[in-house]
Design a protein around this motif. Structure first.
Motif, PDB file in Angstrom:
ATOM      1  N   SER A 148      60.015  42.752  32.022  1.00 22.46           N
ATOM      2  CA  SER A 148      60.252  44.187  31.900  1.00 22.46           C
ATOM      3  C   SER A 148      61.269  44.423  30.805  1.00 22.46           C
ATOM      4  O   SER A 148      62.125  43.580  30.548  1.00 22.46           O
ATOM      5  CB  SER A 148      60.750  44.773  33.219  1.00 22.46           C
ATOM      6  OG  SER A 148      61.981  44.191  33.564  1.00 22.46           O
ATOM      7  N   GLN A 149      61.140  45.577  30.157  1.00 16.78           N
ATOM      8  CA  GLN A 149      62.061  45.919  29.085  1.00 16.78           C
ATOM      9  C   GLN A 149      62.248  47.425  29.059  1.00 16.78           C
ATOM     10  O   GLN A 149      61.274  48.182  29.066  1.00 16.78           O
ATOM     11  CB  GLN A 149      61.509  45.431  27.742  1.00 16.78           C
ATOM     12  CG  GLN A 149      62.402  45.740  26.573  1.00 16.78           C
ATOM     13  CD  GLN A 149      61.798  45.250  25.267  1.00 16.78           C
ATOM     14  OE1 GLN A 149      60.611  44.988  25.166  1.00 16.78           O
ATOM     15  NE2 GLN A 149      62.631  45.133  24.260  1.00 16.78           N
ATOM     16  N   ALA A 150      63.499  47.856  29.050  1.00 15.22           N
ATOM     17  CA  ALA A 150      63.818  49.278  28.946  1.00 15.22           C
ATOM     18  C   ALA A 150      64.397  49.533  27.566  1.00 15.22           C
ATOM     19  O   ALA A 150      65.265  48.789  27.097  1.00 15.22           O
ATOM     20  CB  ALA A 150      64.817  49.687  30.020  1.00 15.22           C
ATOM     21  N   GLN A 151      63.883  50.589  26.922  1.00 14.26           N
ATOM     22  CA  GLN A 151      64.376  50.956  25.606  1.00 14.26           C
ATOM     23  C   GLN A 151      64.395  52.478  25.526  1.00 14.26           C
ATOM     24  O   GLN A 151      63.336  53.112  25.531  1.00 14.26           O
ATOM     25  CB  GLN A 151      63.463  50.369  24.535  1.00 14.26           C
ATOM     26  CG  GLN A 151      64.134  50.061  23.257  1.00 14.26           C
ATOM     27  CD  GLN A 151      63.213  49.254  22.348  1.00 14.26           C
ATOM     28  OE1 GLN A 151      61.998  49.320  22.442  1.00 14.26           O
ATOM     29  NE2 GLN A 151      63.811  48.499  21.462  1.00 14.26           N
ATOM     30  N   GLY A 152      65.581  53.056  25.542  1.00 18.28           N
ATOM     31  CA  GLY A 152      65.702  54.508  25.512  1.00 18.28           C
ATOM     32  C   GLY A 152      65.074  55.143  26.736  1.00 18.28           C
ATOM     33  O   GLY A 152      65.430  54.834  27.872  1.00 18.28           O
ATOM     34  N   ASP A 153      64.072  55.994  26.517  1.00 17.90           N
ATOM     35  CA  ASP A 153      63.414  56.689  27.616  1.00 17.90           C
ATOM     36  C   ASP A 153      62.118  55.998  28.053  1.00 17.90           C
ATOM     37  O   ASP A 153      61.302  56.579  28.749  1.00 17.90           O
ATOM     38  CB  ASP A 153      63.131  58.138  27.229  1.00 17.90           C
ATOM     39  CG  ASP A 153      62.193  58.248  26.030  1.00 17.90           C
ATOM     40  OD1 ASP A 153      61.825  57.199  25.451  1.00 17.90           O
ATOM     41  OD2 ASP A 153      61.828  59.381  25.662  1.00 17.90           O
ATOM     42  N   THR A 154      61.926  54.740  27.638  1.00 16.17           N
ATOM     43  CA  THR A 154      60.676  54.019  27.914  1.00 16.17           C
ATOM     44  C   THR A 154      60.945  52.703  28.637  1.00 16.17           C
ATOM     45  O   THR A 154      61.842  51.958  28.268  1.00 16.17           O
ATOM     46  CB  THR A 154      59.917  53.738  26.601  1.00 16.17           C
ATOM     47  OG1 THR A 154      59.678  54.990  25.936  1.00 16.17           O
ATOM     48  CG2 THR A 154      58.598  53.043  26.860  1.00 16.17           C
ATOM     49  N   LEU A 155      60.157  52.455  29.662  1.00 10.47           N
ATOM     50  CA  LEU A 155      60.200  51.196  30.402  1.00 10.47           C
ATOM     51  C   LEU A 155      58.818  50.558  30.300  1.00 10.47           C
ATOM     52  O   LEU A 155      57.807  51.214  30.551  1.00 10.47           O
ATOM     53  CB  LEU A 155      60.526  51.438  31.882  1.00 10.47           C
ATOM     54  CG  LEU A 155      60.386  50.237  32.820  1.00 10.47           C
ATOM     55  CD1 LEU A 155      61.434  49.180  32.511  1.00 10.47           C
ATOM     56  CD2 LEU A 155      60.477  50.686  34.266  1.00 10.47           C
ATOM     57  N   THR A 156      58.772  49.275  29.927  1.00 13.25           N
ATOM     58  CA  THR A 156      57.519  48.533  29.865  1.00 13.25           C
ATOM     59  C   THR A 156      57.597  47.389  30.857  1.00 13.25           C
ATOM     60  O   THR A 156      58.551  46.615  30.843  1.00 13.25           O
ATOM     61  CB  THR A 156      57.268  47.980  28.450  1.00 13.25           C
ATOM     62  OG1 THR A 156      57.256  49.072  27.525  1.00 13.25           O
ATOM     63  CG2 THR A 156      55.948  47.232  28.366  1.00 13.25           C
ATOM     64  N   VAL A 157      56.595  47.294  31.734  1.00 13.55           N
ATOM     65  CA  VAL A 157      56.496  46.220  32.716  1.00 13.55           C
ATOM     66  C   VAL A 157      55.231  45.436  32.391  1.00 13.55           C
ATOM     67  O   VAL A 157      54.139  46.022  32.287  1.00 13.55           O
ATOM     68  CB  VAL A 157      56.431  46.764  34.157  1.00 13.55           C
ATOM     69  CG1 VAL A 157      56.300  45.627  35.152  1.00 13.55           C
ATOM     70  CG2 VAL A 157      57.664  47.606  34.460  1.00 13.55           C
ATOM     71  N   CYS A 158      55.371  44.123  32.219  1.00 14.82           N
ATOM     72  CA  CYS A 158      54.242  43.265  31.850  1.00 14.82           C
ATOM     73  C   CYS A 158      53.700  42.549  33.084  1.00 14.82           C
ATOM     74  O   CYS A 158      54.460  41.945  33.837  1.00 14.82           O
ATOM     75  CB  CYS A 158      54.669  42.236  30.814  1.00 14.82           C
ATOM     76  SG  CYS A 158      55.304  42.994  29.310  1.00 14.82           S
TER      77      CYS A 158
ATOM     78  N   TYR B 144      56.069  53.311  31.052  1.00 16.76           N
ATOM     79  CA  TYR B 144      56.575  54.542  31.663  1.00 16.76           C
ATOM     80  C   TYR B 144      57.495  55.216  30.654  1.00 16.76           C
ATOM     81  O   TYR B 144      58.388  54.578  30.098  1.00 16.76           O
ATOM     82  CB  TYR B 144      57.378  54.233  32.919  1.00 16.76           C
ATOM     83  CG  TYR B 144      56.577  53.588  34.014  1.00 16.76           C
ATOM     84  CD1 TYR B 144      56.041  54.354  35.046  1.00 16.76           C
ATOM     85  CD2 TYR B 144      56.358  52.220  34.031  1.00 16.76           C
ATOM     86  CE1 TYR B 144      55.306  53.767  36.054  1.00 16.76           C
ATOM     87  CE2 TYR B 144      55.615  51.625  35.038  1.00 16.76           C
ATOM     88  CZ  TYR B 144      55.100  52.409  36.051  1.00 16.76           C
ATOM     89  OH  TYR B 144      54.367  51.817  37.042  1.00 16.76           O
ATOM     90  N   ARG B 145      57.300  56.515  30.460  1.00 24.17           N
ATOM     91  CA  ARG B 145      58.163  57.275  29.565  1.00 24.17           C
ATOM     92  C   ARG B 145      58.661  58.495  30.327  1.00 24.17           C
ATOM     93  O   ARG B 145      57.874  59.224  30.927  1.00 24.17           O
ATOM     94  CB  ARG B 145      57.407  57.692  28.306  1.00 24.17           C
ATOM     95  CG  ARG B 145      58.293  58.448  27.318  1.00 24.17           C
ATOM     96  CD  ARG B 145      57.631  58.630  25.965  1.00 24.17           C
ATOM     97  NE  ARG B 145      57.447  57.318  25.344  1.00 24.17           N
ATOM     98  CZ  ARG B 145      56.278  56.888  24.866  1.00 24.17           C
ATOM     99  NH1 ARG B 145      55.211  57.635  24.924  1.00 24.17           N
ATOM    100  NH2 ARG B 145      56.189  55.704  24.310  1.00 24.17           N
TER     101      ARG B 145
ATOM    102  N   GLU C 228      55.547  60.023  32.407  1.00 21.87           N
ATOM    103  CA  GLU C 228      54.256  59.642  31.831  1.00 21.87           C
ATOM    104  C   GLU C 228      54.041  58.148  32.049  1.00 21.87           C
ATOM    105  O   GLU C 228      54.968  57.367  31.894  1.00 21.87           O
ATOM    106  CB  GLU C 228      54.305  59.951  30.319  1.00 21.87           C
ATOM    107  CG  GLU C 228      53.191  59.396  29.501  1.00 21.87           C
ATOM    108  CD  GLU C 228      53.459  59.548  28.001  1.00 21.87           C
ATOM    109  OE1 GLU C 228      52.689  58.968  27.242  1.00 21.87           O
ATOM    110  OE2 GLU C 228      54.428  60.226  27.600  1.00 21.87           O
ATOM    111  N   ARG C 229      52.829  57.761  32.436  1.00 19.60           N
ATOM    112  CA  ARG C 229      52.515  56.333  32.595  1.00 19.60           C
ATOM    113  C   ARG C 229      51.252  56.015  31.810  1.00 19.60           C
ATOM    114  O   ARG C 229      50.251  56.715  31.927  1.00 19.60           O
ATOM    115  CB  ARG C 229      52.314  55.947  34.048  1.00 19.60           C
ATOM    116  CG  ARG C 229      52.064  54.429  34.194  1.00 19.60           C
ATOM    117  CD  ARG C 229      52.007  53.985  35.605  1.00 19.60           C
ATOM    118  NE  ARG C 229      50.647  54.083  36.096  1.00 19.60           N
ATOM    119  CZ  ARG C 229      50.240  53.602  37.265  1.00 19.60           C
ATOM    120  NH1 ARG C 229      51.097  53.023  38.066  1.00 19.60           N
ATOM    121  NH2 ARG C 229      48.998  53.733  37.634  1.00 19.60           N
ATOM    122  N   GLN C 230      51.328  54.951  31.041  1.00 23.03           N
ATOM    123  CA  GLN C 230      50.180  54.454  30.290  1.00 23.03           C
ATOM    124  C   GLN C 230      49.904  53.022  30.726  1.00 23.03           C
ATOM    125  O   GLN C 230      50.820  52.311  31.136  1.00 23.03           O
ATOM    126  CB  GLN C 230      50.472  54.439  28.789  1.00 23.03           C
ATOM    127  CG  GLN C 230      50.811  55.751  28.178  1.00 23.03           C
ATOM    128  CD  GLN C 230      51.212  55.583  26.725  1.00 23.03           C
ATOM    129  OE1 GLN C 230      50.757  54.672  26.037  1.00 23.03           O
ATOM    130  NE2 GLN C 230      52.089  56.459  26.259  1.00 23.03           N
TER     131      GLN C 230
END
Length: 135
Positions: A95-105, A119-120, A129-131
């Motif tokens: 997982s990585q958080a950067q500013g207003d975005t979180l990415t979970v692999c 997630y943004r 928002e989720r992509q």
């Protein structure tokens, strides 16, 4: 801050939306509602999932589901592998958080398919928002 990573297993978004990784590497939806005073208390819930009522395989509150795995509800993703298997059993690996975005692999245990949940938080409008990105 829009996104907080509380320990390496619990994620909290400004809109009071929380999910976490259990001991088996699955993502569980834990909370959505009013802001929490002590988000860390959700770690207890994550550690005691088998004791929480209504969390059987057919009613599990998983954050991300796919065909197979005995989940009898609408899935987040459908996949068919070249051998006809329609299963996606994943481990949350990074997982990585950067500013207003979180990415979970997520990584498929058997077929090596990788999926990113992105997630943004749009804090000014209280929107999450989720992509899903398949790699």
């Amino acid at each position: 801050m829009a996104i907080r990573i509380i320990s390496d297993r619990l994620f909290m978004l400004d809109t009071a939306y929380a999910f976490g990784v259990d001991a088996q590497g699955l993502l569980w939806h834990l909370y959505y509602g009013k802001p929490l005073k002590r988000a860390e208390d959700l770690l207890w819930r994550l550690d005691h999932l088998p004791e929480v009522p209504h969390h059987g395989k057919d009613t599990a509150m998983l954050e991300f589901t796919a065909d197979g795995c005995m989940h009898n509800k609408e899935t987040s993703m459908q996949v068919m592998h070249p051998d006809g298997t329609r299963d996606f059993r994943y481990d949350a690996i990074d997982s990585q958080a950067q500013g207003d975005t979180l990415t979970v692999c997520l990584h498929d245990r058997a077929y090596g398919l990788d999926v990113e949940l992105i997630y943004r938080v749009h804090a000014a409008h209280d929107i999450l928002e989720r992509q899903v990105r398949v790699r």
